[in-house]
Design a protein around this motif. Structure first.
Motif, PDB file in Angstrom:
ATOM      1  N   LYS A   1       0.823  -1.217   0.000  1.00 41.53           N
ATOM      2  CA  LYS A   1       0.000   0.000   0.000  1.00 41.53           C
ATOM      3  C   LYS A   1       0.856   1.267   0.000  1.00 41.53           C
ATOM      4  O   LYS A   1       0.498   2.256  -0.624  1.00 41.53           O
ATOM      5  CB  LYS A   1      -0.927  -0.025   1.223  1.00 41.53           C
ATOM      6  CG  LYS A   1      -1.970   1.038   1.222  1.00 41.53           C
ATOM      7  CD  LYS A   1      -3.092   0.697   0.280  1.00 41.53           C
ATOM      8  CE  LYS A   1      -4.222   1.691   0.480  1.00 41.53           C
ATOM      9  NZ  LYS A   1      -5.235   1.597  -0.525  1.00 41.53           N
ATOM     10  N   THR A   2       1.993   1.233   0.683  1.00 39.28           N
ATOM     11  CA  THR A   2       2.862   2.418   0.759  1.00 39.28           C
ATOM     12  C   THR A   2       3.836   2.506  -0.408  1.00 39.28           C
ATOM     13  O   THR A   2       4.368   3.569  -0.697  1.00 39.28           O
ATOM     14  CB  THR A   2       3.681   2.435   2.066  1.00 39.28           C
ATOM     15  OG1 THR A   2       4.505   1.269   2.110  1.00 39.28           O
ATOM     16  CG2 THR A   2       2.789   2.523   3.284  1.00 39.28           C
ATOM     17  N   GLY A   3       4.101   1.358  -1.032  1.00 36.59           N
ATOM     18  CA  GLY A   3       5.092   1.320  -2.100  1.00 36.59           C
ATOM     19  C   GLY A   3       6.516   1.291  -1.577  1.00 36.59           C
ATOM     20  O   GLY A   3       7.470   1.488  -2.331  1.00 36.59           O
ATOM     21  N   LEU A   4       6.660   1.030  -0.276  1.00 35.98           N
ATOM     22  CA  LEU A   4       7.985   1.003   0.341  1.00 35.98           C
ATOM     23  C   LEU A   4       8.495  -0.426   0.422  1.00 35.98           C
ATOM     24  O   LEU A   4       7.716  -1.376   0.445  1.00 35.98           O
ATOM     25  CB  LEU A   4       7.918   1.594   1.752  1.00 35.98           C
ATOM     26  CG  LEU A   4       7.446   3.050   1.853  1.00 35.98           C
ATOM     27  CD1 LEU A   4       7.211   3.433   3.303  1.00 35.98           C
ATOM     28  CD2 LEU A   4       8.458   3.977   1.202  1.00 35.98           C
ATOM     29  N   SER A   5       9.784  -0.563   0.521  1.00 34.91           N
ATOM     30  CA  SER A   5      10.367  -1.901   0.675  1.00 34.91           C
ATOM     31  C   SER A   5      10.144  -2.388   2.105  1.00 34.91           C
ATOM     32  O   SER A   5       9.913  -1.603   3.022  1.00 34.91           O
ATOM     33  CB  SER A   5      11.865  -1.864   0.364  1.00 34.91           C
ATOM     34  OG  SER A   5      12.561  -1.189   1.391  1.00 34.91           O
ATOM     35  N   ARG A   6      10.245  -3.684   2.264  1.00 33.32           N
ATOM     36  CA  ARG A   6      10.131  -4.297   3.589  1.00 33.32           C
ATOM     37  C   ARG A   6      11.206  -3.722   4.524  1.00 33.32           C
ATOM     38  O   ARG A   6      10.949  -3.413   5.686  1.00 33.32           O
ATOM     39  CB  ARG A   6      10.273  -5.815   3.441  1.00 33.32           C
ATOM     40  CG  ARG A   6       9.880  -6.606   4.639  1.00 33.32           C
ATOM     41  CD  ARG A   6       9.796  -8.104   4.249  1.00 33.32           C
ATOM     42  NE  ARG A   6       9.280  -8.902   5.318  1.00 33.32           N
ATOM     43  CZ  ARG A   6       8.002  -9.033   5.642  1.00 33.32           C
ATOM     44  NH1 ARG A   6       7.091  -8.398   4.941  1.00 33.32           N
ATOM     45  NH2 ARG A   6       7.629  -9.779   6.641  1.00 33.32           N
ATOM     46  N   GLN A   7      12.413  -3.555   3.993  1.00 32.63           N
ATOM     47  CA  GLN A   7      13.513  -3.016   4.798  1.00 32.63           C
ATOM     48  C   GLN A   7      13.227  -1.592   5.255  1.00 32.63           C
ATOM     49  O   GLN A   7      13.550  -1.233   6.385  1.00 32.63           O
ATOM     50  CB  GLN A   7      14.830  -3.071   4.017  1.00 32.63           C
ATOM     51  CG  GLN A   7      16.024  -2.651   4.851  1.00 32.63           C
ATOM     52  CD  GLN A   7      16.189  -3.510   6.104  1.00 32.63           C
ATOM     53  OE1 GLN A   7      16.192  -4.735   6.034  1.00 32.63           O
ATOM     54  NE2 GLN A   7      16.317  -2.868   7.262  1.00 32.63           N
ATOM     55  N   THR A   8      12.591  -0.793   4.394  1.00 29.65           N
ATOM     56  CA  THR A   8      12.255   0.577   4.787  1.00 29.65           C
ATOM     57  C   THR A   8      11.284   0.561   5.960  1.00 29.65           C
ATOM     58  O   THR A   8      11.436   1.335   6.911  1.00 29.65           O
ATOM     59  CB  THR A   8      11.671   1.368   3.601  1.00 29.65           C
ATOM     60  OG1 THR A   8      12.649   1.415   2.555  1.00 29.65           O
ATOM     61  CG2 THR A   8      11.291   2.782   3.999  1.00 29.65           C
ATOM     62  N   PHE A   9      10.302  -0.351   5.911  1.00 32.69           N
ATOM     63  CA  PHE A   9       9.385  -0.471   7.047  1.00 32.69           C
ATOM     64  C   PHE A   9      10.179  -0.780   8.314  1.00 32.69           C
ATOM     65  O   PHE A   9       9.995  -0.129   9.344  1.00 32.69           O
ATOM     66  CB  PHE A   9       8.327  -1.566   6.809  1.00 32.69           C
ATOM     67  CG  PHE A   9       7.446  -1.780   8.007  1.00 32.69           C
ATOM     68  CD1 PHE A   9       6.313  -1.012   8.187  1.00 32.69           C
ATOM     69  CD2 PHE A   9       7.771  -2.724   8.980  1.00 32.69           C
ATOM     70  CE1 PHE A   9       5.508  -1.183   9.324  1.00 32.69           C
ATOM     71  CE2 PHE A   9       6.983  -2.904  10.104  1.00 32.69           C
ATOM     72  CZ  PHE A   9       5.841  -2.132  10.276  1.00 32.69           C
ATOM     73  N   TYR A  10      11.064  -1.770   8.232  1.00 28.99           N
ATOM     74  CA  TYR A  10      11.825  -2.193   9.417  1.00 28.99           C
ATOM     75  C   TYR A  10      12.889  -1.175   9.838  1.00 28.99           C
ATOM     76  O   TYR A  10      13.370  -1.222  10.966  1.00 28.99           O
ATOM     77  CB  TYR A  10      12.425  -3.586   9.208  1.00 28.99           C
ATOM     78  CG  TYR A  10      11.369  -4.661   9.300  1.00 28.99           C
ATOM     79  CD1 TYR A  10      10.739  -4.931  10.511  1.00 28.99           C
ATOM     80  CD2 TYR A  10      10.985  -5.384   8.182  1.00 28.99           C
ATOM     81  CE1 TYR A  10       9.757  -5.906  10.609  1.00 28.99           C
ATOM     82  CE2 TYR A  10       9.996  -6.363   8.271  1.00 28.99           C
ATOM     83  CZ  TYR A  10       9.389  -6.616   9.487  1.00 28.99           C
ATOM     84  OH  TYR A  10       8.407  -7.571   9.576  1.00 28.99           O
ATOM     85  N   ASN A  11      13.229  -0.248   8.964  1.00 29.47           N
ATOM     86  CA  ASN A  11      14.110   0.851   9.371  1.00 29.47           C
ATOM     87  C   ASN A  11      13.389   1.803  10.326  1.00 29.47           C
ATOM     88  O   ASN A  11      14.031   2.540  11.079  1.00 29.47           O
ATOM     89  CB  ASN A  11      14.599   1.639   8.155  1.00 29.47           C
ATOM     90  CG  ASN A  11      15.639   0.897   7.358  1.00 29.47           C
ATOM     91  OD1 ASN A  11      16.258  -0.055   7.839  1.00 29.47           O
ATOM     92  ND2 ASN A  11      15.824   1.309   6.116  1.00 29.47           N
ATOM     93  N   HIS A  12      12.057   1.810  10.273  1.00 27.44           N
ATOM     94  CA  HIS A  12      11.269   2.737  11.081  1.00 27.44           C
ATOM     95  C   HIS A  12      10.537   2.071  12.244  1.00 27.44           C
ATOM     96  O   HIS A  12      10.262   2.725  13.257  1.00 27.44           O
ATOM     97  CB  HIS A  12      10.268   3.478  10.197  1.00 27.44           C
ATOM     98  CG  HIS A  12      10.931   4.369   9.188  1.00 27.44           C
ATOM     99  ND1 HIS A  12      11.408   5.616   9.510  1.00 27.44           N
ATOM    100  CD2 HIS A  12      11.235   4.170   7.891  1.00 27.44           C
ATOM    101  CE1 HIS A  12      11.968   6.155   8.437  1.00 27.44           C
ATOM    102  NE2 HIS A  12      11.876   5.296   7.446  1.00 27.44           N
ATOM    103  N   PHE A  13      10.199   0.776  12.106  1.00 25.13           N
ATOM    104  CA  PHE A  13       9.445   0.068  13.142  1.00 25.13           C
ATOM    105  C   PHE A  13      10.014  -1.325  13.338  1.00 25.13           C
ATOM    106  O   PHE A  13      10.408  -1.975  12.377  1.00 25.13           O
ATOM    107  CB  PHE A  13       7.954  -0.041  12.756  1.00 25.13           C
ATOM    108  CG  PHE A  13       7.297   1.301  12.577  1.00 25.13           C
ATOM    109  CD1 PHE A  13       6.908   2.051  13.673  1.00 25.13           C
ATOM    110  CD2 PHE A  13       7.093   1.811  11.302  1.00 25.13           C
ATOM    111  CE1 PHE A  13       6.315   3.294  13.502  1.00 25.13           C
ATOM    112  CE2 PHE A  13       6.501   3.054  11.126  1.00 25.13           C
ATOM    113  CZ  PHE A  13       6.109   3.796  12.225  1.00 25.13           C
ATOM    114  N   LYS A  14      10.013  -1.803  14.595  1.00 27.29           N
ATOM    115  CA  LYS A  14      10.508  -3.150  14.890  1.00 27.29           C
ATOM    116  C   LYS A  14       9.569  -4.211  14.317  1.00 27.29           C
ATOM    117  O   LYS A  14      10.016  -5.248  13.840  1.00 27.29           O
ATOM    118  CB  LYS A  14      10.640  -3.368  16.392  1.00 27.29           C
ATOM    119  CG  LYS A  14      11.725  -2.554  17.057  1.00 27.29           C
ATOM    120  CD  LYS A  14      11.857  -2.899  18.521  1.00 27.29           C
ATOM    121  CE  LYS A  14      10.714  -2.249  19.259  1.00 27.29           C
ATOM    122  NZ  LYS A  14      10.777  -2.271  20.697  1.00 27.29           N
ATOM    123  N   ASP A  15       8.267  -3.941  14.429  1.00 31.87           N
ATOM    124  CA  ASP A  15       7.253  -4.889  13.985  1.00 31.87           C
ATOM    125  C   ASP A  15       5.905  -4.173  13.971  1.00 31.87           C
ATOM    126  O   ASP A  15       5.836  -2.960  14.206  1.00 31.87           O
ATOM    127  CB  ASP A  15       7.222  -6.126  14.894  1.00 31.87           C
ATOM    128  CG  ASP A  15       7.062  -5.783  16.376  1.00 31.87           C
ATOM    129  OD1 ASP A  15       6.545  -4.697  16.707  1.00 31.87           O
ATOM    130  OD2 ASP A  15       7.472  -6.613  17.202  1.00 31.87           O
TER     131      ASP A  15
END
Length: 165
Positions: A33-47
């Motif tokens: 939905k965001t168009g972001l990579s999985r790693q980008t998500f984990y750069n900002h949140f643990k889970d």
């Protein structure tokens, strides 16, 4: 103007919660939905639990904006009014994001939102009571504050789970 990735994830996640059950939203759904990579998500949140707690802290809980209290050791009227305004805004915010809050408070686990609410409320109440009494709290005062915090948190979470009557 720089794009605030964390804010974008939060905004889109809360929009997703309006259409889909929270426990069914995956990191992959957020990523798509965001168009972001999985790693980008984990750069900002643990889970996902970390994201849920961040949504609560950054969107649901209003900033504390009370002024200083008077120098005679008593709280001035503006400070007390600020506390009531803050609490009113907090409850309005819970209602505004009611679907998200109900789903998040229904989730269990070691990092669940209701435990986070208790922990954050406990810290806030301890600081507020130190301000109120203008001294370090005694063991008994801490225990009374924790009791009050647990009761308040339980009442708020129960209110949320019962559709905020």
């Amino acid at each position: 103007m720089a794009l605030d990735i964390k804010d974008m994830i939060v905004r889109i996640f809360l929009e997703m919660c309006e259409k889909k059950e929270l426990n069914k939203i995956t990191i992959k759904d957020i990523q798509e939905k965001t168009g972001l990579s999985r790693q980008t998500f984990y750069n900002h949140f643990k889970d996902k639990d970390d994201l849920i707690q961040y949504c609560y802290d950054s969107v649901i809980v209003p900033d504390w904006y009370a002024g200083d209290n008077s120098s005679d050791g008593k709280l001035d009227d503006d400070y007390i009014a600020d506390m009531f305004l803050w609490r009113t805004e907090y409850l309005k915010s819970i209602i505004k994001y009611g679907r998200f809050m109900k789903m998040a408070c229904a989730m269990d686990g070691p990092n669940c939102l209701w435990e986070h609410i208790f922990s954050e409320t406990r810290e806030f109440e301890l600081k507020w009571h130190e301000t109120l009494f203008r001294r370090k709290l005694t063991k008994e005062m801490i225990e009374a504050t924790e009791y009050h915090t647990f009761a308040t948190t339980y009442m708020i979470v129960d209110w949320i789970k019962n559709d905020m009557p």
